[in-house]
Scaffold this motif. Sequence first.
Motif, PDB file in Angstrom:
ATOM      1  N   UNK A  77       0.843  -1.188   0.000  1.00  0.00           N
ATOM      2  CA  UNK A  77       0.000   0.000   0.000  1.00  0.00           C
ATOM      3  C   UNK A  77       0.877   1.235   0.000  1.00  0.00           C
ATOM      4  N   UNK A  78       0.759   2.020   1.038  1.00  0.00           N
ATOM      5  CA  UNK A  78       1.564   3.231   1.142  1.00  0.00           C
ATOM      6  C   UNK A  78       2.841   2.969   1.941  1.00  0.00           C
ATOM      7  N   UNK A  79       2.843   1.857   2.674  1.00  0.00           N
ATOM      8  CA  UNK A  79       3.892   1.652   3.658  1.00  0.00           C
ATOM      9  C   UNK A  79       5.055   0.881   3.074  1.00  0.00           C
ATOM     10  N   UNK A  80       6.232   1.462   3.112  1.00  0.00           N
ATOM     11  CA  UNK A  80       7.396   0.694   2.679  1.00  0.00           C
ATOM     12  C   UNK A  80       7.836  -0.253   3.793  1.00  0.00           C
ATOM     13  N   UNK A  81       8.215  -1.441   3.412  1.00  0.00           N
ATOM     14  CA  UNK A  81       8.732  -2.386   4.408  1.00  0.00           C
ATOM     15  C   UNK A  81      10.227  -2.504   4.166  1.00  0.00           C
ATOM     16  N   UNK A  82      11.024  -2.010   5.101  1.00  0.00           N
ATOM     17  CA  UNK A  82      12.460  -2.009   4.851  1.00  0.00           C
ATOM     18  C   UNK A  82      13.122  -3.308   5.278  1.00  0.00           C
ATOM     19  N   UNK A  83      14.269  -3.518   4.716  1.00  0.00           N
ATOM     20  CA  UNK A  83      15.106  -4.652   5.088  1.00  0.00           C
ATOM     21  C   UNK A  83      16.456  -4.044   5.382  1.00  0.00           C
ATOM     22  N   UNK A 141      14.413  -3.551  11.871  1.00  0.00           N
ATOM     23  CA  UNK A 141      13.018  -3.255  12.178  1.00  0.00           C
ATOM     24  C   UNK A 141      12.369  -4.481  12.783  1.00  0.00           C
ATOM     25  N   UNK A 142      11.267  -4.247  13.463  1.00  0.00           N
ATOM     26  CA  UNK A 142      10.614  -5.367  14.131  1.00  0.00           C
ATOM     27  C   UNK A 142      10.004  -6.348  13.144  1.00  0.00           C
ATOM     28  N   UNK A 143       9.586  -5.840  11.955  1.00  0.00           N
ATOM     29  CA  UNK A 143       9.034  -6.742  10.946  1.00  0.00           C
ATOM     30  C   UNK A 143      10.077  -7.784  10.562  1.00  0.00           C
ATOM     31  N   UNK A 193      -0.566  -3.609  16.311  1.00  0.00           N
ATOM     32  CA  UNK A 193      -1.054  -2.453  17.064  1.00  0.00           C
ATOM     33  C   UNK A 193      -0.116  -1.262  16.888  1.00  0.00           C
ATOM     34  N   UNK A 194       1.173  -1.544  17.009  1.00  0.00           N
ATOM     35  CA  UNK A 194       2.140  -0.460  16.859  1.00  0.00           C
ATOM     36  C   UNK A 194       2.128   0.106  15.445  1.00  0.00           C
ATOM     37  N   UNK A 195       2.036  -0.800  14.492  1.00  0.00           N
ATOM     38  CA  UNK A 195       2.081  -0.378  13.092  1.00  0.00           C
ATOM     39  C   UNK A 195       0.882   0.516  12.783  1.00  0.00           C
ATOM     40  N   UNK A 196      -0.267   0.115  13.278  1.00  0.00           N
ATOM     41  CA  UNK A 196      -1.464   0.906  13.012  1.00  0.00           C
ATOM     42  C   UNK A 196      -1.336   2.298  13.617  1.00  0.00           C
ATOM     43  N   UNK A 197      -0.716   2.369  14.784  1.00  0.00           N
ATOM     44  CA  UNK A 197      -0.671   3.652  15.468  1.00  0.00           C
ATOM     45  C   UNK A 197       0.534   4.499  15.103  1.00  0.00           C
ATOM     46  N   UNK A 205      13.424   3.840  15.920  1.00  0.00           N
ATOM     47  CA  UNK A 205      12.278   4.725  16.096  1.00  0.00           C
ATOM     48  C   UNK A 205      11.485   4.384  17.353  1.00  0.00           C
ATOM     49  N   UNK A 206      11.373   3.112  17.655  1.00  0.00           N
ATOM     50  CA  UNK A 206      10.568   2.709  18.811  1.00  0.00           C
ATOM     51  C   UNK A 206      11.249   3.059  20.120  1.00  0.00           C
ATOM     52  N   UNK A 207      12.587   3.044  20.117  1.00  0.00           N
ATOM     53  CA  UNK A 207      13.291   3.341  21.356  1.00  0.00           C
ATOM     54  C   UNK A 207      13.343   4.831  21.639  1.00  0.00           C
ATOM     55  N   UNK A 208      12.889   5.621  20.672  1.00  0.00           N
ATOM     56  CA  UNK A 208      12.861   7.064  20.848  1.00  0.00           C
ATOM     57  C   UNK A 208      11.828   7.425  21.921  1.00  0.00           C
ATOM     58  N   UNK A 209      12.202   8.221  22.910  1.00  0.00           N
ATOM     59  CA  UNK A 209      11.243   8.564  23.977  1.00  0.00           C
ATOM     60  C   UNK A 209      10.003   9.273  23.441  1.00  0.00           C
TER      61      UNK A 209
END
Lengths: 630, 473
Positions: A77-83, A141-143, A193-197, A205-209
């Motif tokens: 879709x719009x979301x790139x999935x990185x490797x 990334x978590x994916x 859940x995280x991806x949706x939000x 990015x996730x470890x960023x406060x």
Amino acid sequence: MMSSPPIEVVLLLAVALGLPLTAFGVIMTLTRSQPRVSAIISLGAIAVAFGASLSLLIAHWGMPTPLVYEITWLVAGELPIPLGVLLDPTSLLMLTVVAAISLLVQIYSLGYMAGDPGFGRYYGCMSLFAWAMLTLTVSSSLIQLYIFWELVGLASYLLIGFWFEKWTASEAGKKAFVMTRLGDTAFLLGLILLWLNLGDLSIAGLNDPQVADRLSPGQLTLAAVLIFGGIIGKSAQFPLLTWLPDAMEGPTPVSALLHSATMVAAGVYLFARLFGFFSLSPAVMTLCLAVGTLSMLLAASMALVSRDIKQVWAYSTISQLGYMLMGLGAGGFTAGVFHLTTHAGFKALLFLCAGVLIHHFDTNDIFRMSQRGSRRQRLTLVCLVIGAAALSGLPPLSGFFSKEMILAHLAVHAHPFWLAAGLLGSFLTAYYTFRLIFVLLRPAAETPSDDAEGHHHSEPFGELCMAAVLVTLAGLTVVLGFGQGALTHFLSAAAGAPPPAPAHHLGWLPVVVLTLTGAAIVAAWWEFARQKRSETGWVDRFPTLATLFARRWYLDDLYRWLLDRVVYGGFSRAFTWNDQRVIDGGLDGLGQTVIDWGAISARLNRSQIQFRLMVLFAVVAVLVLYLAFA
Amino acid sequence: MMMTLFAPELTVLATAVVFVVLACLPTPDARRDYLTAAGLGALTLFVALTALGVQGDLFQEAYRVDRFSQVFKTLLALAAFLVILLCRRLQEIPIQRHAETYLLLSTATLGLMLLVSSVHLFAFFMALELSSYSLYLLVFLHRDQAQAQQAGLRYFLVGTSTSAVMLFGLALLYGATGTAHLGTLTANWGQWAGQPTVLLGLLLTLAGGFFKLALFPFHSWAPDAYERAAHSVAAYIATASKVAAAAALLRLTGPLTGAGGLLVECLALLAILSMTVGNLAAVAQTDFKRLMAFSSIAHAGYLLIGVLTFSTAGSSAVVFYAVAILVMKYTCFLVLVQVSGDGRNLAIADLAGLHRRSPLLALALMMALFGLAGIPPTIGFSGKLLLFHAALQKGHLLLVLIAMFNVVISLYYYLRVLKAAYLTEPVLAQQPPIPLATGDRALVLLLIAAITLIGFYPAGLLHLTEAAAQVLF
């Protein structure tokens, strides 16, 4: 962040991550039936990968910021999935540890697995595991991490059920797969859940406060709890801990590599990876501390009564993973990761020693081993004692330093209750470890009758490989503790990692710990090693308690009951009914209706010509009327 | 000039004359008749191919030769030639009637060729009747006289009734507009579009095409005619006749570009009824040819979906689907003729064990039936996709949904045939293998290739059909 990486880094990464995959492909498609070639390919790949990992570690020693290199893998879709890869102290250390243990275990397997009909397949699966685990550690990334998380799960399933012709082995593989899947489902839900939000699952990015600003506290906690579910499954923590003892059905080197040193540690590693993220939710940190403590104590209690050497080490693995989670949950990032590193070394050593004994005596039972003369296996026992001492936390071995760090952290940063639990755990650990050691050290009751016992006459080369690996690991266990300062310094360079705990304030703590450990060892000696030994542990004096521990706190029975009642009795029956009555019945009914109508239609079409012409003109007349008057 | 424009028709006419002579000869000779017919059929096909690019008007502009008509004439010549190839062992027709069979096939082809070029309504009617009467007679020509006469008579009665309806429509159309030329009608359609009489006249005129296509309620001749006629005659009705009917409907609805409303509703209703009646009745059939007849009725409904879009995309899809029907139905009848051997009718159960008796024929049957059911990658799938896509572009969602539901029903009876051919064990354990001559083998392979290759790469054929459909608007 997204600079193009230097060429030597690309090359090293390509070698470290690509070669094991290539080895897996080549072995499985071409050389599976040729054991020698398969082993050489797999060993060569992992050796080069280890070299590359080590070079990466050295090259990045003291680097200022984490490095992220990513390419877009696909666009949904719009979301790139990185490797990509994320290189920071944590991932580099883990990469090296995994590569090193994999290499050592594969060398050891040359002797242990010699002559097995599935030798080629074994090395193929080991390469698959090495590839998946190495890539997991550097995922950006978590994916990507999740993909390889599942792949190591697959490798684990394949290797636990390696001797699939044995009923218990294939059952154990299934159990491990299903139980870890339970946790993984939670993990996946958390990711969704995280991806949706957030629309972004990169670890940096996730470890960023700032994540705390973009998520409501409820969502944050929910996502963190769900991801923690994955950790519970993979690291065999309460309540999903019973798969790990059963997983010991696999070959012992597999147990050493996957089910103690590396794969099960992936859960703890994930927690460390997302340490910044988890820190944002105090509830989850407390949950982590509680789950870690509970698992640690439960597993230690189970280990008190087991007679099976691999089971003891399996329980001890759960228990030590619990320690790591306790350390992390109390905020001790460095302590947790350091214990992860040292544990990988000494637990692999313990398992591999156990492998030698099992190989030699053809039994897993420590009492029978000692009857058959385990004491005469000098080198193995020396190594075993070194590993056991490290596990119990005796100085100057590596386990002492890392465990001390965790306990110090608990003492400073957490409620005294957790510290008390940690100390109790440390007492239990020392007790069950040395119970095992003292049993094995007893003089043989039988005269050696090796040939009658089906003693394996391994080729000398294999024996040499196994011995060399044991000595190397024992050496590492002795030395690694002194690297504490350097490693702590290296790890605290990781972004977001808090400064290490000020352990030096607590001069009383090592004294207390060593006293407890010493008491445990003396107790074990009193019961199992002195001249007038009673042969019964203190637990055995309370039959109810002993049974409770031996039956794993009836957890398996509880799961069995839930499975029978809820899954089979509830869901399965309801779905079966739906499938048979509603879906099948509905479709059958629909089909039969169509066929019946077909028969009617066909009969009408066999009618007389007058009727047919009448239909013709009637339809035309209706159309005429419709067109004329509508 | 005229000779070049009219060349394919003239060749067919010449073929007819040749067979008038041959029919008068005192000694019947099946082989001589077959070879002559095949040779002249090939010649016709060749001439039609050379005439593919010509354009012009003939006979006071009552007859138009353009890309549309020439494509269809080529298809008709191809169908006629292929059907003649089925006549090598024409055992169900008495030997002294063979020359007459070829004569009637020629006149029927001539009629159909004239039909696809007619732009004047009277010429249209004449051409239609010429082909219809030839076909009535062809159905009679069967060794089982009682049955054939019954079927032929029914065919004739339904046909004449339809002609009556059509003539009534023509009269209304002519009376209301004062012209019977399609070109004039198209040019001035705007001023007549709102009049019910004109719409009614056009709808009833379309009945001629509906009858040829075996669309409900003009379908009731088809099951009997297919079942009782000789195999090759039934094959001709199922292929050539259907192709020409599609062309006729497209020509007649040419003026309606962009039209909607009542006429579309009527056509949609007929399409739905035809599909449903055809598919439902087919479910209960046991005779293979009767099943094919009901399948034709259902396909008439699908084709009408393309017609009622009144758009280039829809017309192009109709042409494409007509080609698909030609290839797929012909393949079915080829298998039927080969399995039947002496010309008796086949029950579906008689196909049992076909995959062992002749794997190639079983494969061909499977591909053809998959095509008819619309399973990818076959020509039938591409055709249905184009039809439904064109209908969706015009917003006929409900119609497409009903059609798709019908496709599901049709899958049931096509798979029943395949089940017999592949899975059911024959009652008689030892059935002889079916020998295939080299030519037949090549033909079967060619048909399988056509069904699958056009399924994979529909672009080439689509290009041609679009070019043909472009002429109409």
